[in-house]
Design a protein around this motif. Structure first.
Motif, PDB file in Angstrom:
ATOM      1  N   ASN A   1      32.621  58.549  46.209  1.00 34.58           N
ATOM      2  CA  ASN A   1      31.141  59.098  46.077  1.00 34.58           C
ATOM      3  C   ASN A   1      31.266  59.999  44.665  1.00 34.58           C
ATOM      4  OD1 ASN A   1      28.541  59.928  45.827  1.00 34.58           O
ATOM      5  ND2 ASN A   1      28.360  59.028  48.139  1.00 34.58           N
ATOM      6  N   ASP A   2      30.433  60.049  43.673  1.00 34.76           N
ATOM      7  CA  ASP A   2      30.424  60.795  42.419  1.00 34.76           C
ATOM      8  C   ASP A   2      29.360  62.183  42.791  1.00 34.76           C
ATOM      9  OD1 ASP A   2      28.086  59.399  42.548  1.00 34.76           O
ATOM     10  OD2 ASP A   2      27.914  59.361  40.223  1.00 34.76           O
TER      11      ASP A   2
ATOM     12  N   ASP B   1      36.906  55.595  60.704  1.00 29.70           N
ATOM     13  CA  ASP B   1      36.131  56.682  60.295  1.00 29.70           C
ATOM     14  C   ASP B   1      37.025  57.182  58.787  1.00 29.70           C
ATOM     15  OD1 ASP B   1      34.150  57.883  61.622  1.00 29.70           O
ATOM     16  OD2 ASP B   1      35.050  60.066  61.197  1.00 29.70           O
ATOM     17  N   LEU B   2      37.770  56.582  58.259  1.00 30.47           N
ATOM     18  CA  LEU B   2      38.055  56.558  57.030  1.00 30.47           C
ATOM     19  C   LEU B   2      37.202  55.846  55.967  1.00 30.47           C
ATOM     20  CD1 LEU B   2      42.055  56.200  56.555  1.00 30.47           C
ATOM     21  CD2 LEU B   2      40.489  57.916  56.156  1.00 30.47           C
ATOM     22  N   GLU B   3      36.570  54.984  56.290  1.00 27.04           N
ATOM     23  CA  GLU B   3      35.707  54.063  55.418  1.00 27.04           C
ATOM     24  C   GLU B   3      34.446  55.159  55.168  1.00 27.04           C
ATOM     25  OE1 GLU B   3      35.431  49.366  54.758  1.00 27.04           O
ATOM     26  OE2 GLU B   3      34.713  50.096  56.634  1.00 27.04           O
ATOM     27  N   PRO B   4      33.725  55.647  55.886  1.00 29.00           N
ATOM     28  CA  PRO B   4      32.746  56.608  55.802  1.00 29.00           C
ATOM     29  C   PRO B   4      33.163  57.665  55.046  1.00 29.00           C
ATOM     30  CG  PRO B   4      32.761  55.887  58.203  1.00 29.00           C
ATOM     31  CD  PRO B   4      34.060  55.302  57.727  1.00 29.00           C
ATOM     32  N   GLN B   5      34.411  58.261  55.393  1.00 27.47           N
ATOM     33  CA  GLN B   5      35.112  59.278  54.462  1.00 27.47           C
ATOM     34  C   GLN B   5      35.195  58.912  52.912  1.00 27.47           C
ATOM     35  OE1 GLN B   5      38.604  60.755  55.567  1.00 27.47           O
ATOM     36  NE2 GLN B   5      38.573  62.465  54.110  1.00 27.47           N
ATOM     37  N   ASN B   6      35.541  57.569  52.641  1.00 25.77           N
ATOM     38  CA  ASN B   6      35.467  57.155  51.356  1.00 25.77           C
ATOM     39  C   ASN B   6      34.170  57.038  50.799  1.00 25.77           C
ATOM     40  OD1 ASN B   6      38.217  57.214  51.257  1.00 25.77           O
ATOM     41  ND2 ASN B   6      38.452  55.139  52.098  1.00 25.77           N
TER      42      ASN B   6
ATOM     43  N   ALA C   1      29.645  66.766  51.354  1.00 28.89           N
ATOM     44  CA  ALA C   1      28.984  68.103  52.262  1.00 28.89           C
ATOM     45  C   ALA C   1      28.257  67.646  53.732  1.00 28.89           C
ATOM     46  CB  ALA C   1      28.185  69.040  51.265  1.00 28.89           C
ATOM     47  N   LEU C   2      27.553  66.573  53.311  1.00 29.68           N
ATOM     48  CA  LEU C   2      26.809  66.118  54.458  1.00 29.68           C
ATOM     49  C   LEU C   2      27.657  65.344  55.325  1.00 29.68           C
ATOM     50  CD1 LEU C   2      23.529  64.521  52.804  1.00 29.68           C
ATOM     51  CD2 LEU C   2      23.746  66.497  54.271  1.00 29.68           C
ATOM     52  N   TYR C   3      28.529  64.371  55.016  1.00 30.71           N
ATOM     53  CA  TYR C   3      29.502  63.996  55.704  1.00 30.71           C
ATOM     54  C   TYR C   3      30.286  65.251  56.374  1.00 30.71           C
ATOM     55  CZ  TYR C   3      34.055  61.728  57.132  1.00 30.71           C
ATOM     56  OH  TYR C   3      35.324  61.267  57.745  1.00 30.71           O
ATOM     57  N   GLN C   4      30.896  66.047  55.703  1.00 30.33           N
ATOM     58  CA  GLN C   4      31.698  67.048  56.666  1.00 30.33           C
ATOM     59  C   GLN C   4      30.940  67.919  57.641  1.00 30.33           C
ATOM     60  OE1 GLN C   4      33.504  69.344  53.338  1.00 30.33           O
ATOM     61  NE2 GLN C   4      34.848  67.794  52.842  1.00 30.33           N
ATOM     62  N   GLN C   5      29.621  67.969  57.386  1.00 34.15           N
ATOM     63  CA  GLN C   5      28.538  68.346  58.627  1.00 34.15           C
ATOM     64  C   GLN C   5      28.885  67.723  59.851  1.00 34.15           C
ATOM     65  OE1 GLN C   5      24.639  68.769  57.288  1.00 34.15           O
ATOM     66  NE2 GLN C   5      25.162  70.257  55.576  1.00 34.15           N
ATOM     67  N   ARG C   6      29.102  66.465  59.644  1.00 33.06           N
ATOM     68  CA  ARG C   6      29.070  65.382  60.740  1.00 33.06           C
ATOM     69  C   ARG C   6      30.536  65.334  61.306  1.00 33.06           C
ATOM     70  NH1 ARG C   6      24.189  65.384  59.256  1.00 33.06           N
ATOM     71  NH2 ARG C   6      22.986  63.481  59.777  1.00 33.06           N
ATOM     72  N   ARG C   7      31.487  65.306  60.328  1.00 36.34           N
ATOM     73  CA  ARG C   7      32.949  65.342  60.541  1.00 36.34           C
ATOM     74  C   ARG C   7      33.616  66.471  59.771  1.00 36.34           C
ATOM     75  NH1 ARG C   7      31.010  62.219  63.366  1.00 36.34           N
ATOM     76  NH2 ARG C   7      31.521  59.718  63.453  1.00 36.34           N
ATOM     77  N   PRO C   8      33.587  67.745  60.458  1.00 38.88           N
ATOM     78  CA  PRO C   8      34.287  68.848  59.995  1.00 38.88           C
ATOM     79  C   PRO C   8      35.586  68.535  59.582  1.00 38.88           C
ATOM     80  CG  PRO C   8      33.019  69.567  61.751  1.00 38.88           C
ATOM     81  CD  PRO C   8      32.860  68.014  61.748  1.00 38.88           C
TER      82      PRO C   8
END
Length: 1130
Positions: A368-369, A357-362, A375-382
Motif C-alpha cells: 500500500n502506498d 494475518d500476513l495478507e492484511p499486513q501486506n 497506521a490503521l492496521y497497526q492500531q488493530r495489530r500493534p
C-alpha cells in the motif's frame, strides 16, 4: 435548490419534434434522480469557469493503468483527474483531434465544451456514494445493473460512485446564446475496474450548433497513459455531436446513453482489501496482547520450545520464521534475518494459520502506498516486538536423578515411586507434571522411566500426554490415551517429525520427544542409557503459583523445598533430609501415569553421595567426568560410565540452553522517524546499552552513511525506493538486532512547503515522500511548476504568449482569447422561431444572422440544397461495427536498464508521432531475455513489443497502414539528436534511447485490405449511394450523380427515393429515358431541316435555270466563226 428554468428555444423544440417524428420510435434514457430532494449537493459559481472541490476516494479510482487519488468536475462538462491536488484548471477548449490516450490531462468528458454560468442560469448537483461494506443504495444498485448488462461484467459490485448532473447549463457566452444542456455523468468503481455512464436528458441538449465556432464538443475519456475512447459521435457531423440525447446506444437500445470502461486491466486494490479487513476487526487489540512477544534473536527462539520453525515462502520476511499459538493468549509469528536479528512479528489468528494475518499486513502496509492505511492496521495489530519477551523458566530432571528447580536450586533425589514434579496454575490454565521412577538395575539408585502431563484451560478440553520408556532408548508417546503417530515435517531443516492436534504440538528428533501445550508450557524428554531425562519450561504467568519437586517459583531458591503441608526445609539440608522431603511428594493416584507393571520393593533406601565421598575414585573416571560430582555419582552407583557421561552431557546442554535463553542482543536507541529535505544532510546518533557494539547498514546506499559508532548521515539526492536498516552487532557473542526507522524525504520546491505528517510510500520500502502545500503560484506533486496563463490551452488557432496569456480571438469572434464566441446577435432574431419540419431529413433549422434573420438549415453532409432534401454530396460512411486493428511486432534493444513502463511509453511516443497518426496502443511489452553484457560494461536488453494501430475510414490512413507503416516505423527508430524528455518527477519516461532497427526487426501480424475493410462500413442511410475506396481519401459514400448517372448532359438530383435525372435538350437533340440515355430530334429542328433542304433545292434549281438561259442566249447573238476568210474585210 434554485427553481429550474425550463427555457426552450422554439427552433430546438421543433427540431427535436421533427426528429422524433422522422426517426424510429426508440426510448430515450431518463436521468438518475438528482437535486436536493435526493440528497445531492449543489455547486456552482456565477463565473465563466469554475471547478468543484476535490473528491478523494479512500480506495482511489482506477483510470487506464493508474490508481488516481483525486478528481474534480468543471462547469465545462468534464471530470478531471489531476496529478496533484494543486493542479486545478477548467480547460474550456477541447482538442480538435479528439482524445489520443497520451493527453496531458486525464479526464472523463460527458460533454466537453465551453459553458458559462456567469448569468446565474443553470446549476450542478453532485453526490458521492461509498458502499465499501455492502451497503445497499437503490441508485448504486441500478448503476451496477446497467454496467453488468451493457459491459457483460456479471460480478460487478460498486464500492465508490460519483453522480454529477449539469442542469440547464448555458453555453458561452451566456448573455446571448440560446438553449441550455442537461446531462449527467456516473463514475463507478469496484476498486479494480471502473466505468462511466453518460446520460443526456431527452430534448434537454439545446445548444445552438451555429453558435459554436472553433473546436466542437468532445465526449469520451483519456487516461493520459495510453487508454482512451472517443464517443461514436466524434466522427459524425457537427450538428449530430450536439444532440447526444438522440444518439442510439446499440447495446442498450436507449437513446442518450453512452457507456465506457475506464480501466485498461483489472488489478487488485489493496486499499480496498485493507479497509474491508479493518472493518471486520474489533476496534482495538484483543486477547492478552501485551503478553505476546517475540524472542529477541533467532538463537533465543530456537531454544524456546514454545516457538516452532515455520516455512512460509512470503517474500520480504527473511528466510526464517518462528511461530507460537495459545488459545487464551493468542499467537505470534516472528521473522528473523541472516544475522539472527528480529525483523518483525505479527499476530496469529488461529493455530497453524500462521500466514493468514500476513495478507492484511501486506494489503495495508507492504503493498500500500498510503502510510495512513498502515497506521490503521497497526492500531488493530500493534507490532509484536521483543521488549516484553520472557523466556520460559526451565527446570531439569536428569541422570540418576538430579533435579534443578525453577529457581535454580540443585539436589539429587533417588526416590522410588510416582511423584508430583510440579503443579502450576493461573487464571486461565493449570498444568500438572508427574514422574515415575524405577530402580536402576541392581544399583541402589533410581531413574525416571515415565512422565505424564496434564494441561487444562477454559478454552480447551484437558490434554494428557505420557512419555513411556521402552527398550533401546525408545519413547512411547500417548496423547489422551492414544498412541501418537508422528509425521515427517518437510519444512523442518533438521528433519524432525511432528504431531499436531488441538492444543498441543509434539516433535520427535531421534530419542528426543518434545511437547508444547497450548503455546505456553513445554516439556522435552530424551532417552539415553535407558533412562528418561526431562526439561520443563513454564511461562511467566505461573510465577508464584507452583508446587512440587520443582519448587516454588518466586526467584528465591531458599524456599524451594516446601512440602505439601506448607512447611519447608533449608536449602542446605543433607541428602538424607532432602530424600525425606522428596518422598512427601509421592502420589498414589495412578490415573495420570497409569498402573505400574510389577511391585515396588519395600523400604528402598538409595546410596547417597556423602557415602561415596570417602571412596577413592578411579582416575580414568575422574578424568572422563572432569571432576563433575553428578557424573561421578551416576557412574559409580550404576557401575556404568556411559550413564555418568550422559548426565554430564545433559547438564552442559541444559546450562547452555539456559544461558542462550537469557542472552539478549544489543538494543538500539535513537530516532525511529528521520525527516530530511532533498540535498541537505541530516545527522542522527544511534547508541546501544551494550558494550562492544558496532553499527552497520544492512544495505548500502549512496544517500546514507553509517559509522561504526552509530553516527548516521543522510543526504537525500533522489526519490528511489530504499529501506534503511541499522544493524547493531555485539562483537563478543555475535548477537544482532536491527532498527528500521521510517525515513521521510521532502522534495518540495521550498522547504516551508513540506508536510511531513502527510506522506506517500515509495515502492515497497521504508522511504516516504512528504506531501507539499503549494502556494497560489505553484502546482505539481512537489510544487515544481509555476502557474502560467498558457497552462490552459487557448481557443483554437489563438496563440498563447508565456507570462501574458492568450492573444486575440480570430476574426468575427469576440472574447478574451481563451473564450471566444460569435459577435452578439441583433435583437430582432431572438424572438423568431423556425416552423415545424422546415428542414427535411433531420436537418437543423436556425435563424441566420448573416441573412437578416432568414430561415436556414444545417444539413447532413450528403445534402446539396438549403432545405436538406436533395442529396448528392459525398460523405464518410457509417461504421457498422468497431474496426479491427493493424498490429505489428517490434524487436528493440536498449542499454539503459529501462522498465517495462518506460519502454511502453517511449515506443508509444515515437509511434504516435508518425506522419499519419493512427497509433492506438502497445498490447504487449515484454523483455525477451535477461540481457547480455557489452564490452563497455553496460547490459544490453532486448524487448518484444506488439503495437496496434487503428484503421480509420477517412484520408490516407488505410493506405499508410497497409503499404508504408513498416518503413515508417524503421525510420522512427533511427538515432535522433534529442527525443522529448518527460519533465515530471512522476510518470514513465518517453526518452529511452533504442538501438536502430531494420526491416528484419519489424514484422506484420495483422493487416486488412480495402475490400475486407469495406464490410465494416455502410452507406444504406441514403438510397443508391455506393461505397468507394481510394488511397488518398479512404472510404467515401458516393452518389450515382457524382459518377455520371445521367447521360447526355442530364441534370442529376439525388432525392430520398434515389437519383433522378432531368433531361436537358441540347443542339437539335432532346434526351429522354430514366437516365437520359435515349436521344430524339426536336420537331422544330426537323421541319427546319426539311424546309431548309427544300429551299436549298429550289434555290439550286433557280440558279441552274438562270445559268442555262444565259448560256443559250449568248450562243445565238454573239457567235463568230474565227476560221472563215470572209470574216476579215478586204
Amino acid at each position: 435548490m434554485r427553481k429550474a428554468c425550463w427555457r426552450r428555444v422554439p427552433w430546438v423544440f421543433l427540431s427535436c419534434l421533427c426528429s422524433c417524428l422522422l426517426w424510429p420510435m426508440v426510448l430515450g434514457v431518463s436521468l438518475f434522480p438528482y437535486g436536493s430532494s435526493v440528497g445531492d449537493r449543489e455547486f456552482f459559481k456565477k463565473t465563466v469557469d469554475f471547478t468543484s472541490p476535490l473528491f478523494k476516494p479512500q480506495i482511489g479510482f482506477p483510470l487506464g493503468s493508474s490508481l488516481r487519488d483525486y478528481l474534480y468536475f468543471t462547469d465545462n462538462g468534464q471530470v478531471i483527474f489531476p496529478k496533484s491536488e494543486y493542479q486545478i484548471f477548467s480547460y474550456p477548449n477541447p482538442p480538435l483531434r479528439g482524445f489520443t490516450g497520451w493527453d496531458p490531462v486525464a479526464m472523463v468528458a460527458p460533454f466537453w465544451d465551453d459553458a458559462d454560468f456567469s448569468s446565474g442560469q443553470g446549476t450542478v448537483f453532485y453526490q458521492e456514494y461509498e458502499t465499501l461494506y455492502n451497503e445497499y443504495n437503490a441508485l448504486v444498485w441500478q448503476v451496477e445493473s446497467w454496467i453488468k448488462e451493457f459491459t457483460h461484467t456479471w460480478n460487478y459490485k460498486a464500492m465508490w460512485t460519483l453522480k454529477v448532473t449539469w442542469v440547464n447549463a448555458p453555453a458561452y457566452p451566456a448573455r446571448w446564446t440560446f438553449g441550455t444542456n442537461t446531462y449527467q455523468a456516473i463514475l463507478s468503481t469496484d476498486g479494480s475496474r471502473s466505468y462511466a455512464l453518460f446520460l443526456y436528458q431527452s430534448g434537454g441538449m439545446q445548444w445552438d450548433v451555429t453558435q459554436r465556432p472553433g473546436n466542437p464538443v468532445l465526449m469520451g475519456f483519456s487516461s493520459g497513459d495510453g487508454h482512451f475512447e472517443n464517443s461514436p459521435l466524434t466522427s459524425q457531423p457537427m450538428w449530430q455531436k450536439y444532440l447526444p440525447d438522440q444518439f442510439l446506444n446499440s447495446n442498450s437500445g436507449l437513446r442518450g446513453l453512452q457507456v465506457y470502461s475506464l480501466h485498461r486491466e483489472e488489478r487488485p486494490n489493496y486499499r480496498l482489501r485493507c479497509l474491508q479487513w479493518l472493518h471486520r476487526q474489533p476496534q482495538g487489540p484483543t486477547w492478552g496482547w501485551n503478553q505476546i512477544s517475540c524472542p529477541c534473536s533467532w538463537q533465543q527462539g530456537l531454544w524456546d520450545s514454545r516457538f516452532q520453525p515455520i516455512s512460509m515462502g512470503w517474500r520480504g520476511l527473511g528466510s526464517r520464521q518462528l511461530c507460537s499459538f495459545s488459545s487464551w493468549r493468542g499467537g505470534a509469528c516472528c521473522s528473523y534475518g541472516p544475522w539472527g536479528e528480529l525483523l518483525q512479528g505479527w499476530r496469529v489468528p488461529a493455530p497453524w494459520q500462521f500466514d493468514e494475518d500476513l495478507e492484511p499486513q501486506n494489503w495495508c502496509c507492504r503493498w500500500n502506498d498510503k502510510p495512513s492505511f498502515c497506521a490503521l492496521y497497526q492500531q488493530r495489530r500493534p507490532r509484536i516486538v521483543c521488549a516484553g519477551y520472557r523466556p520460559p523458566r526451565p527446570a531439569w530432571m536428569f541422570g540418576d536423578p538430579h533435579i534443578t528447580t525453577l529457581d535454580g536450586a540443585n539436589f539429587t533425589f533417588n526416590g522410588l515411586g510416582d511423584f508430583q514434579l510440579v503443579r502450576a496454575w493461573d487464571g486461565n490454565s493449570s498444568f500438572l507434571l508427574q514422574g515415575r521412577t524405577a530402580q536402576t538395575g541392581s544399583a541402589q539408585a533410581t531413574n525416571f522411566i515415565a512422565f505424564a502431563a496434564k494441561y487444562d484451560t477454559n478454552s480447551l478440553s484437558p490434554i494428557i500426554v505420557r512419555w513411556l520408556l521402552e527398550p533401546n532408548d525408545i519413547i512411547h508417546v500417548q496423547v489422551n490415551n492414544q498412541t501418537v503417530a508422528f509425521e515427517t515435517n518437510r519444512e523442518d531443516p533438521e528433519g524432525r517429525e511432528i504431531f499436531n492436534t488441538t492444543g498441543i504440538i509434539m516433535t520427535r528428533n531421534g530419542s528426543l520427544v518434545s511437547a508444547t501445550f497450548d503455546g505456553t508450557v513445554t516439556i522435552s524428554v530424551i532417552a539415553l542409557s535407558n533412562i528418561l531425562h526431562a526439561s520443563c519450561g513454564l511461562p511467566e504467568e505461573y510465577r508464584n503459583h507452583t508446587e512440587g519437586l520443582l519448587g516454588v517459583w518466586n526467584d528465591n531458591p531458599d524456599d524451594d523445598f516446601r512440602m505439601p503441608n506448607g512447611s519447608a526445609i533449608p536449602s542446605n539440608s543433607t541428602e538424607e533430609l532432602l530424600f525425606q522431603y522428596g518422598m512427601t511428594w509421592e502420589i498414589n493416584d495412578t490415573r495420570l501415569l497409569g498402573k505400574r507393571d510389577g511391585h515396588l520393593p519395600a523400604n528402598f533406601t538409595p546410596i547417597f553421595l556423602s557415602q561415596l565421598k570417602n571412596k577413592t575414585w578411579d582416575e580414568e573416571l575422574v578424568a572422563e567426568c572432569n571432576g563433575d560430582m553428578q557424573c561421578l555419582y551416576d557412574s559409580s552407583v550404576t557401575g556404568n560410565a556411559s550413564t555418568g557421561q550422559s548426565t554430564k552431557m545433559l547438564l552442559r546442554s541444559y546450562q547452555r540452553l539456559n544461558a542462550t535463553l537469557n542472552k539478549y542482543p544489543p538494543s538500539i536507541k535513537g530516532q525511529c522517524v528521520v525527516e530530511a529535505y532533498v540535498g541537505q544532510t541530516k545527522w542522527i546518533q544511534y547508541s546501544s546499552h551494550s558494550e562492544k557494539v558496532t553499527f552497520a547498514l544492512k544495505r548500502s546506499s549512496a544517500d546514507f552513511r553509517l559509522f561504526e559508532n552509530g553516527t548516521l548521515l543522510w543526504t537525500p539526492k533522489s526519490l528511489e525506493p530504499f529501506t534503511l536498516e541499522i544493524l547493531a552487532r555485539n562483537v563478543e557473542d555475535n548477537l544482532s538486532s536491527v532498527l528500521q526507522p521510517k525515513t521521510v524525504v521532502c522534495a518540495c520546491k521550498e522547504e516551508s512547503q513540506c508536510l511531513y505528517n502527510q506522506t506517500s510510500r515509495v515502492g515497497n520500502s521504508s522511504l516516504e515522500v512528504a506531501d507539499c502545500k503549494c502556494d497560489g503560484n505553484n502546482f505539481g506533486r512537489h510544487c515544481e511548476s509555476s502557474k502560467n496563463p498558457c497552462d490552459e490551452p487557448c481557443f483554437g488557432n489563438v496563440q498563447c504568449f508565456p507570462g501574458k496569456g492568450c492573444g486575440a480571438c480570430p476574426p468575427n469572434l469576440t472574447g478574451d482569447g481563451r473564450h471566444c464566441a460569435p459577435l452578439e446577435p441583433s435583437l430582432p432574431c431572438q424572438n423568431r422561431s423556425c416552423p415545424v419540419n422546415y428542414c427535411y431529413n433531420q436537418g437543423h433549422c436556425y435563424m441566420s444572422q448573416a441573412l437578416g434573420c432568414q430561415l436556414a438549415c444545417t444539413c447532413p453532409p450528403a445534402f446539396t440544397d438549403t432545405r436538406c432534401f436533395v442529396a448528392g454530396n459525398n460523405f464518410t460512411p457509417i461504421l457498422l461495427q468497431e474496426l479491427p486493428v493493424r498490429s505489428i511486432q517490434l524487436w528493440l534493444s536498449e542499454e539503459e536498464n529501462a522498465s517495462v513502463t518506460d519502454v511502453n511509453a517511449s515506443v508509444a511516443y515515437r509511434l504516435q508521432n508518425l506522419n499519419v497518426r493512427a497509433f492506438l496502443r502497445n498490447s504487449l511489452v515484454t523483455q525477451s531475455d535477461s540481457g547480455r553484457t557489452l564490452a563497455s560494461g553496460s547490459l544490453l536488453r532486448r524487448w518484444k513489443v506488439i503495437s496496434e494501430f487503428q484503421y480509420l475510414p477517412r484520408g490516407p490512413v488505410i493506405d499508410f497502414l497497409n503499404t508504408q507503416l513498416l518503413d515508417a516505423v524503421v525510420e522512427a527508430f533511427l538515432p535522433q539528436a534529442s527525443w522529448r524528455r518527460w519533465n515530471g518527477i512522476e510518470g514513465p519516461r518517453t526518452n529511452v534511447n533504442f538501438h536502430s532497427i531494420s526491416r528484419e526487426d519489424v514484422a506484420s501480424l495483422s493487416a486488412l485490405n480495402a475490400s475486407v475493410l469495406g464490410n465494416y462500413f455502410n452507406c444504406s442511410s441514403y438510397k443508391d449511394y455506393r461505397l468507394v475506396y481510394s488511397p488518398q481519401s479512404g472510404f467515401t459514400c458516393v452518389s450515382p450523380c457524382a459518377e455520371g448517372y445521367c447521360q447526355h448532359g442530364g441534370r442529376c438530383q439525388h432525392l430520398p427515393q434515389g437519383p433522378r435525372c432531368s433531361c436537358e435538350p441540347f443542339s437539335i437533340y432532346a434526351p429522354w429515358g430514366e437516365r437520359c440515355e435515349h436521344l430524339g430530334m426536336k420537331l422544330g429542328a426537323f421541319f427546319g431541316i426539311l424546309f431548309g433542304a427544300l429551299g436549298f433545292l429550289l434555290l439550286l434549281g433557280a440558279a441552274g435555270f438562270v445559268v442555262l438561259r444565259f448560256w443559250c442566249y449568248s450562243g445565238n447573238h454573239y457567235s463568230y466563226p474565227l476560221d472563215s476568210a470572209e470574216a476579215w474585210p478586204r
